[in-house]
Design a protein around this motif. Structure first.
Motif, PDB file in Angstrom:
ATOM      1  N   LEU A  15      -7.831  -4.546  -5.773  1.00  0.00           N
ATOM      2  CA  LEU A  15      -6.458  -4.907  -6.407  1.00  0.00           C
ATOM      3  C   LEU A  15      -5.618  -4.718  -4.934  1.00  0.00           C
ATOM      4  O   LEU A  15      -4.680  -5.550  -4.757  1.00  0.00           O
ATOM      5  CB  LEU A  15      -6.351  -3.447  -6.829  1.00  0.00           C
ATOM      6  CG  LEU A  15      -4.737  -3.433  -7.429  1.00  0.00           C
ATOM      7  CD1 LEU A  15      -4.535  -4.505  -8.542  1.00  0.00           C
ATOM      8  CD2 LEU A  15      -4.630  -1.803  -8.230  1.00  0.00           C
ATOM      9  N   VAL A  16      -5.810  -3.917  -3.768  1.00  0.00           N
ATOM     10  CA  VAL A  16      -4.863  -4.007  -2.884  1.00  0.00           C
ATOM     11  C   VAL A  16      -5.099  -5.517  -1.914  1.00  0.00           C
ATOM     12  O   VAL A  16      -4.399  -6.056  -1.398  1.00  0.00           O
ATOM     13  CB  VAL A  16      -5.136  -2.689  -1.781  1.00  0.00           C
ATOM     14  CG1 VAL A  16      -4.489  -3.051  -0.434  1.00  0.00           C
ATOM     15  CG2 VAL A  16      -4.666  -1.706  -2.576  1.00  0.00           C
ATOM     16  N   ALA A  17      -6.328  -5.645  -1.894  1.00  0.00           N
ATOM     17  CA  ALA A  17      -6.591  -6.914  -1.155  1.00  0.00           C
ATOM     18  C   ALA A  17      -6.017  -8.135  -1.902  1.00  0.00           C
ATOM     19  O   ALA A  17      -5.747  -8.946  -1.385  1.00  0.00           O
ATOM     20  CB  ALA A  17      -8.228  -7.076  -1.118  1.00  0.00           C
ATOM     21  N   TRP A  21      -3.392 -10.906  -0.465  1.00  0.00           N
ATOM     22  CA  TRP A  21      -3.863 -12.471  -0.684  1.00  0.00           C
ATOM     23  C   TRP A  21      -2.795 -13.211  -1.234  1.00  0.00           C
ATOM     24  O   TRP A  21      -2.415 -14.453  -0.707  1.00  0.00           O
ATOM     25  CB  TRP A  21      -5.168 -12.674  -1.451  1.00  0.00           C
ATOM     26  CG  TRP A  21      -5.792 -13.979  -0.993  1.00  0.00           C
ATOM     27  CD1 TRP A  21      -6.340 -14.274  -0.004  1.00  0.00           C
ATOM     28  CD2 TRP A  21      -5.296 -14.880  -1.874  1.00  0.00           C
ATOM     29  NE1 TRP A  21      -6.691 -15.817  -0.189  1.00  0.00           N
ATOM     30  CE2 TRP A  21      -6.100 -16.181  -1.178  1.00  0.00           C
ATOM     31  CE3 TRP A  21      -4.803 -15.555  -3.011  1.00  0.00           C
ATOM     32  CZ2 TRP A  21      -5.985 -17.613  -1.778  1.00  0.00           C
ATOM     33  CZ3 TRP A  21      -4.707 -16.778  -3.594  1.00  0.00           C
ATOM     34  CH2 TRP A  21      -5.256 -17.686  -2.914  1.00  0.00           C
ATOM     35  N   LEU A  22      -2.302 -12.821  -2.460  1.00  0.00           N
ATOM     36  CA  LEU A  22      -1.198 -13.346  -3.218  1.00  0.00           C
ATOM     37  C   LEU A  22      -0.177 -13.544  -2.301  1.00  0.00           C
ATOM     38  O   LEU A  22       0.647 -14.574  -2.308  1.00  0.00           O
ATOM     39  CB  LEU A  22      -0.951 -12.724  -4.488  1.00  0.00           C
ATOM     40  CG  LEU A  22      -1.991 -12.816  -5.495  1.00  0.00           C
ATOM     41  CD1 LEU A  22      -1.758 -11.955  -6.823  1.00  0.00           C
ATOM     42  CD2 LEU A  22      -2.443 -14.186  -6.110  1.00  0.00           C
ATOM     43  N   LEU A  23       0.522 -12.406  -1.899  1.00  0.00           N
ATOM     44  CA  LEU A  23       1.671 -12.444  -0.960  1.00  0.00           C
ATOM     45  C   LEU A  23       1.631 -13.701   0.263  1.00  0.00           C
ATOM     46  O   LEU A  23       2.508 -14.375   0.525  1.00  0.00           O
ATOM     47  CB  LEU A  23       2.053 -10.918  -0.352  1.00  0.00           C
ATOM     48  CG  LEU A  23       3.333 -10.802   0.404  1.00  0.00           C
ATOM     49  CD1 LEU A  23       4.581 -11.326  -0.649  1.00  0.00           C
ATOM     50  CD2 LEU A  23       3.546  -9.321   0.666  1.00  0.00           C
ATOM     51  N   ASP A  24       0.336 -13.358   0.881  1.00  0.00           N
ATOM     52  CA  ASP A  24       0.259 -14.131   2.157  1.00  0.00           C
ATOM     53  C   ASP A  24      -0.078 -15.720   1.758  1.00  0.00           C
ATOM     54  O   ASP A  24      -0.067 -16.359   2.830  1.00  0.00           O
ATOM     55  CB  ASP A  24      -1.150 -13.636   3.090  1.00  0.00           C
ATOM     56  CG  ASP A  24      -0.788 -12.174   3.569  1.00  0.00           C
ATOM     57  OD1 ASP A  24       0.325 -12.007   3.449  1.00  0.00           O
ATOM     58  OD2 ASP A  24      -1.853 -11.733   4.172  1.00  0.00           O
ATOM     59  N   ALA A  28       3.379 -15.131  -4.641  1.00  0.00           N
ATOM     60  CA  ALA A  28       4.080 -13.876  -4.858  1.00  0.00           C
ATOM     61  C   ALA A  28       4.347 -13.651  -6.262  1.00  0.00           C
ATOM     62  O   ALA A  28       4.667 -12.583  -7.012  1.00  0.00           O
ATOM     63  CB  ALA A  28       5.021 -13.468  -4.045  1.00  0.00           C
ATOM     64  N   ASP A  29       4.602 -15.094  -6.912  1.00  0.00           N
ATOM     65  CA  ASP A  29       5.338 -15.182  -8.321  1.00  0.00           C
ATOM     66  C   ASP A  29       4.087 -14.291  -9.289  1.00  0.00           C
ATOM     67  O   ASP A  29       4.396 -14.242 -10.442  1.00  0.00           O
ATOM     68  CB  ASP A  29       5.376 -16.507  -8.749  1.00  0.00           C
ATOM     69  CG  ASP A  29       4.336 -17.354  -8.401  1.00  0.00           C
ATOM     70  OD1 ASP A  29       3.535 -17.324  -7.598  1.00  0.00           O
ATOM     71  OD2 ASP A  29       4.638 -18.511  -9.228  1.00  0.00           O
ATOM     72  N   ARG A  30       2.689 -14.163  -8.755  1.00  0.00           N
ATOM     73  CA  ARG A  30       1.639 -13.473  -9.477  1.00  0.00           C
ATOM     74  C   ARG A  30       1.421 -12.192  -9.177  1.00  0.00           C
ATOM     75  O   ARG A  30       0.735 -11.428  -9.883  1.00  0.00           O
ATOM     76  CB  ARG A  30       0.418 -14.473  -9.211  1.00  0.00           C
ATOM     77  CG  ARG A  30       0.448 -15.818  -9.638  1.00  0.00           C
ATOM     78  CD  ARG A  30      -0.648 -16.667  -9.433  1.00  0.00           C
ATOM     79  NE  ARG A  30      -1.886 -15.831  -9.808  1.00  0.00           N
ATOM     80  CZ  ARG A  30      -3.265 -16.066  -9.264  1.00  0.00           C
ATOM     81  NH1 ARG A  30      -3.313 -16.980  -8.313  1.00  0.00           N
ATOM     82  NH2 ARG A  30      -4.224 -15.307  -9.523  1.00  0.00           N
ATOM     83  N   LEU A  31       2.536 -11.631  -8.369  1.00  0.00           N
ATOM     84  CA  LEU A  31       1.962 -10.072  -7.844  1.00  0.00           C
ATOM     85  C   LEU A  31       2.472  -9.280  -9.287  1.00  0.00           C
ATOM     86  O   LEU A  31       1.675  -8.046  -9.235  1.00  0.00           O
ATOM     87  CB  LEU A  31       2.913  -9.783  -6.782  1.00  0.00           C
ATOM     88  CG  LEU A  31       2.797 -10.338  -5.541  1.00  0.00           C
ATOM     89  CD1 LEU A  31       3.741  -9.652  -4.528  1.00  0.00           C
ATOM     90  CD2 LEU A  31       1.429  -9.644  -5.073  1.00  0.00           C
TER      91      LEU A  31
END
Length: 150
Positions: A15-17, A21-24, A28-31
């Motif tokens: 979950l943290v990874a 990954w989404l942010l990087d 981020a629209d899926r966070l």
């Protein structure tokens, strides 16, 4: 008191990874999909309450040039406190916009609470606590909030 099993540990670390990954990687629209409906996120970005607020932030984030960023994390400590699964994960954030991008822009902790909904662990509360580079994190958050990145 519940026990942190290997399965729970793997799910939380994934979950943290996935969050990083989404942010990087410009997603981020899926966070918001990683958060509970009534989740709270607190940190240099301010306070966001609810999945919809996190979704709105993520949608704004992908529309700006936030630059190259990479999050590295580890040392996750998990435990149940009063029946709630809590975790602390150490992180380092690198930003291409830093004067020397080979030095971390921010180093600190993610202090989180998790909730299991429909068989899936989600973030209930995330507190971003910069230990080093807090001014860098705050300045970046201000640039992102103003609609700019680099």
């Amino acid at each position: 008191m519940p026990e942190v099993t290997n399965d729970i540990r793997v799910e939380i670390e994934q979950l943290v990874a996935e969050h990083h990954w989404l942010l990087d990687h410009g997603q981020a629209d899926r966070l918001h999909t990683l958060y509970a409906e009534d989740a709270v996120s607190v940190g240099p970005l301010g306070t966001m309450v609810g999945r919809e607020a996190i979704k709105s932030w993520g949608e704004r984030r992908v529309k700006i040039n936030a630059g190259v960023v990479r999050h590295f994390s580890g040392g996750t400590r998990l435990g149940f406190e009063n029946g709630v699964l809590c975790g602390t994960t150490y992180y380092m954030t690198f930003r291409g916009s830093q004067p020397d991008p080979l030095h971390p822009a921010s180093v600190g902790e993610f202090r989180e609470q998790y909730v299991r909904i429909d068989g899936r662990w989600l973030i209930q509360r995330r507190e971003i606590v910069p230990v080093f580079g807090g001014n860098n994190a705050a300045a970046h958050a201000k640039r992102v909030a103003a609609g700019g990145g680099e």
